[in-house]
Design a protein around this motif. Structure first.
Motif, PDB file in Angstrom:
ATOM      1  N   PHE A   1     -11.824 -47.648  -3.279  1.00  0.00           N
ATOM      2  CA  PHE A   1     -12.229 -48.914  -2.659  1.00  0.00           C
ATOM      3  C   PHE A   1     -11.718 -50.121  -3.455  1.00  0.00           C
ATOM      4  O   PHE A   1     -12.388 -51.156  -3.528  1.00  0.00           O
ATOM      5  N   GLY A   2     -10.551 -49.965  -4.059  1.00  0.00           N
ATOM      6  CA  GLY A   2      -9.944 -51.084  -4.778  1.00  0.00           C
ATOM      7  C   GLY A   2     -10.434 -51.252  -6.205  1.00  0.00           C
ATOM      8  O   GLY A   2     -10.034 -52.198  -6.898  1.00  0.00           O
ATOM      9  N   ALA A   3     -11.276 -50.332  -6.673  1.00  0.00           N
ATOM     10  CA  ALA A   3     -11.803 -50.448  -8.033  1.00  0.00           C
ATOM     11  C   ALA A   3     -10.706 -50.247  -9.078  1.00  0.00           C
ATOM     12  O   ALA A   3     -10.754 -50.845 -10.159  1.00  0.00           O
TER      13      ALA A   3
ATOM     14  N   LYS B   1      -9.491 -52.289  -0.705  1.00  0.00           N
ATOM     15  CA  LYS B   1      -8.618 -51.173  -0.349  1.00  0.00           C
ATOM     16  C   LYS B   1      -7.742 -50.847  -1.555  1.00  0.00           C
ATOM     17  O   LYS B   1      -7.248 -51.741  -2.238  1.00  0.00           O
ATOM     18  N   ALA B   2      -7.560 -49.574  -1.814  1.00  0.00           N
ATOM     19  CA  ALA B   2      -6.825 -49.143  -3.000  1.00  0.00           C
ATOM     20  C   ALA B   2      -5.379 -49.636  -2.987  1.00  0.00           C
ATOM     21  O   ALA B   2      -4.690 -49.546  -1.976  1.00  0.00           O
ATOM     22  N   ASP B   3      -4.952 -50.156  -4.121  1.00  0.00           N
ATOM     23  CA  ASP B   3      -3.565 -50.554  -4.344  1.00  0.00           C
ATOM     24  C   ASP B   3      -3.098 -49.776  -5.568  1.00  0.00           C
ATOM     25  O   ASP B   3      -3.169 -50.262  -6.701  1.00  0.00           O
ATOM     26  N   CYS B   4      -2.613 -48.558  -5.337  1.00  0.00           N
ATOM     27  CA  CYS B   4      -2.263 -47.670  -6.456  1.00  0.00           C
ATOM     28  C   CYS B   4      -1.171 -48.244  -7.341  1.00  0.00           C
ATOM     29  O   CYS B   4      -1.107 -47.946  -8.540  1.00  0.00           O
ATOM     30  N   GLY B   5      -0.313 -49.077  -6.774  1.00  0.00           N
ATOM     31  CA  GLY B   5       0.770 -49.668  -7.544  1.00  0.00           C
ATOM     32  C   GLY B   5       0.287 -50.657  -8.588  1.00  0.00           C
ATOM     33  O   GLY B   5       1.017 -50.982  -9.522  1.00  0.00           O
ATOM     34  N   ALA B   6      -0.954 -51.153  -8.431  1.00  0.00           N
ATOM     35  CA  ALA B   6      -1.513 -52.106  -9.382  1.00  0.00           C
ATOM     36  C   ALA B   6      -2.546 -51.464 -10.294  1.00  0.00           C
ATOM     37  O   ALA B   6      -3.256 -52.155 -11.028  1.00  0.00           O
ATOM     38  N   CYS B   7      -2.622 -50.135 -10.240  1.00  0.00           N
ATOM     39  CA  CYS B   7      -3.611 -49.391 -11.024  1.00  0.00           C
ATOM     40  C   CYS B   7      -2.906 -48.508 -12.046  1.00  0.00           C
ATOM     41  O   CYS B   7      -1.771 -48.071 -11.831  1.00  0.00           O
ATOM     42  N   PHE B   8      -3.589 -48.208 -13.130  1.00  0.00           N
ATOM     43  CA  PHE B   8      -3.023 -47.361 -14.186  1.00  0.00           C
ATOM     44  C   PHE B   8      -3.440 -45.898 -14.014  1.00  0.00           C
ATOM     45  O   PHE B   8      -3.778 -45.224 -14.988  1.00  0.00           O
ATOM     46  N   GLY B   9      -3.448 -45.439 -12.775  1.00  0.00           N
ATOM     47  CA  GLY B   9      -3.762 -44.037 -12.498  1.00  0.00           C
ATOM     48  C   GLY B   9      -5.156 -43.645 -12.947  1.00  0.00           C
ATOM     49  O   GLY B   9      -5.378 -42.504 -13.375  1.00  0.00           O
ATOM     50  N   LEU B  10      -6.112 -44.544 -12.822  1.00  0.00           N
ATOM     51  CA  LEU B  10      -7.444 -44.295 -13.377  1.00  0.00           C
ATOM     52  C   LEU B  10      -8.158 -43.105 -12.752  1.00  0.00           C
ATOM     53  O   LEU B  10      -8.865 -42.371 -13.442  1.00  0.00           O
ATOM     54  N   CYS B  11      -7.981 -42.893 -11.447  1.00  0.00           N
ATOM     55  CA  CYS B  11      -8.649 -41.753 -10.819  1.00  0.00           C
ATOM     56  C   CYS B  11      -8.075 -40.435 -11.331  1.00  0.00           C
ATOM     57  O   CYS B  11      -8.735 -39.395 -11.263  1.00  0.00           O
ATOM     58  N   CYS B  12      -6.862 -40.479 -11.867  1.00  0.00           N
ATOM     59  CA  CYS B  12      -6.195 -39.273 -12.369  1.00  0.00           C
ATOM     60  C   CYS B  12      -6.507 -39.020 -13.841  1.00  0.00           C
ATOM     61  O   CYS B  12      -6.051 -38.022 -14.400  1.00  0.00           O
TER      62      CYS B  12
END
Length: 272
Positions: A69-71, A8-19
């Motif tokens: 999906f958490g990628a 499950k996506a955790d946007c707080g732990a991601c560097f905005g990759l989908c953006c």
């Protein structure tokens, strides 16, 4: 076997990759064109979206239904060990190549994990568990290894197992089951339709009228539900239905969803 919560996506732990990593074209889903590798103009310095609460109103409906999906957090925190793409091309180039591959592998992991939760598909579970472990191992390689994964080959193998699991489950549904696999049902009038146990894999259900339709145990993997009206529909036990699909559809308080999914806040209540 991965913890399903890690899918499950955790946007707080991601560097905005989908953006950044993914491209999008100006359309009903996106207000502007953006090539792959260029940050969206709405991305803030801390990797948050500057218009997150107004995405639909600002013409970015596509962003509201995207699911990695958490990628995102996997690539950001594990594959690249917390280094972000702003550190330079030596990080950004490989990261942007890895993310789309990781996203597809994580989606397959989600479906495989769901299939293992289907008691009726127990005969296929040993093969599914093996495929899940193999796919999970592919996500844990280095950047070059992940980027080189032959995703179509993995998807073909996994899809065959998911189809067998689906058939085992739908076989337990009494009565005749409809087969609309890959069908063009755009705008179809299916109000109250009996689609219990139906095969709707990859069906185009864009703006379809599915009000009060019986979709219990229907296989909806890959079905396009954008703007489909699910008001009052029963999707209890629907197979391989994702939150992104639900988010892209319309519905109301009377729509019944699988336990793992939630109704979008924007869905309107049923008429009095």
């Amino acid at each position: 076997m991965p913890d399903k919560s890690a899918l499950k996506a955790d946007c707080g732990a991601c560097f905005g990759l989908c953006c950044v990593a993914l491209p999008f074209a100006k359309s009903a889903d996106f207000a502007v064109d953006k090539p792959a590798g260029r940050p969206c103009g709405n991305l803030l310095a801390d990797f948050r979206c500057g218009i997150h609460t107004d995405l639909r109103e600002r013409g970015f409906q596509g962003c509201t239904v995207f699911d990695c999906f958490g990628a995102g957090q996997k690539v950001s925190q594990e594959t690249f060990g917390g280094r972000d793409w702003r550190q330079g091309p030596e990080v950004s180039g490989p990261m942007f190549r890895v993310f789309p591959v990781m996203r597809q592998l994580h989606e397959l992991l989600w479906y495989l994990a769901e299939a293992l939760e289907m008691p009726a598909a127990a005969s296929v579970h040993p093969e599914i568990r093996k495929a899940l472990d193999e796919t999970d191992a592919l996500t844990r390689g280095g950047p070059d290894e992940v980027a080189a994964v032959d995703v179509p080959a993995v998807r073909e193998k996994v899809n065959a197992l998911l189809l067998r699991a689906s058939e085992e489950v739908r076989r337990t549904v009494p009565g005749r089951k409809r087969n609309h696999r890959g069908a063009d049902l755009i705008g179809a009038r299916l109000n109250g339709a009996g689609l219990r146990g139906a095969n709707l894999r990859g069906a185009y259900l864009i703006a379809a009228d599915l009000r009060k339709a019986d979709l219990r145990a229907a296989d909806l993997i890959g079905a396009d539900l954008r703007d489909a009206d699910l008001s009052g529909a029963d999707l209890t036990g629907a197979l391989f239905l994702t939150q992104a699909q639900v988010d892209s559809a319309r519905g109301d308080a009377a729509t019944r969803l699988p336990e793992a999914l939630t109704a979008p806040a924007r869905w309107t209540p049923p008429p009095a």
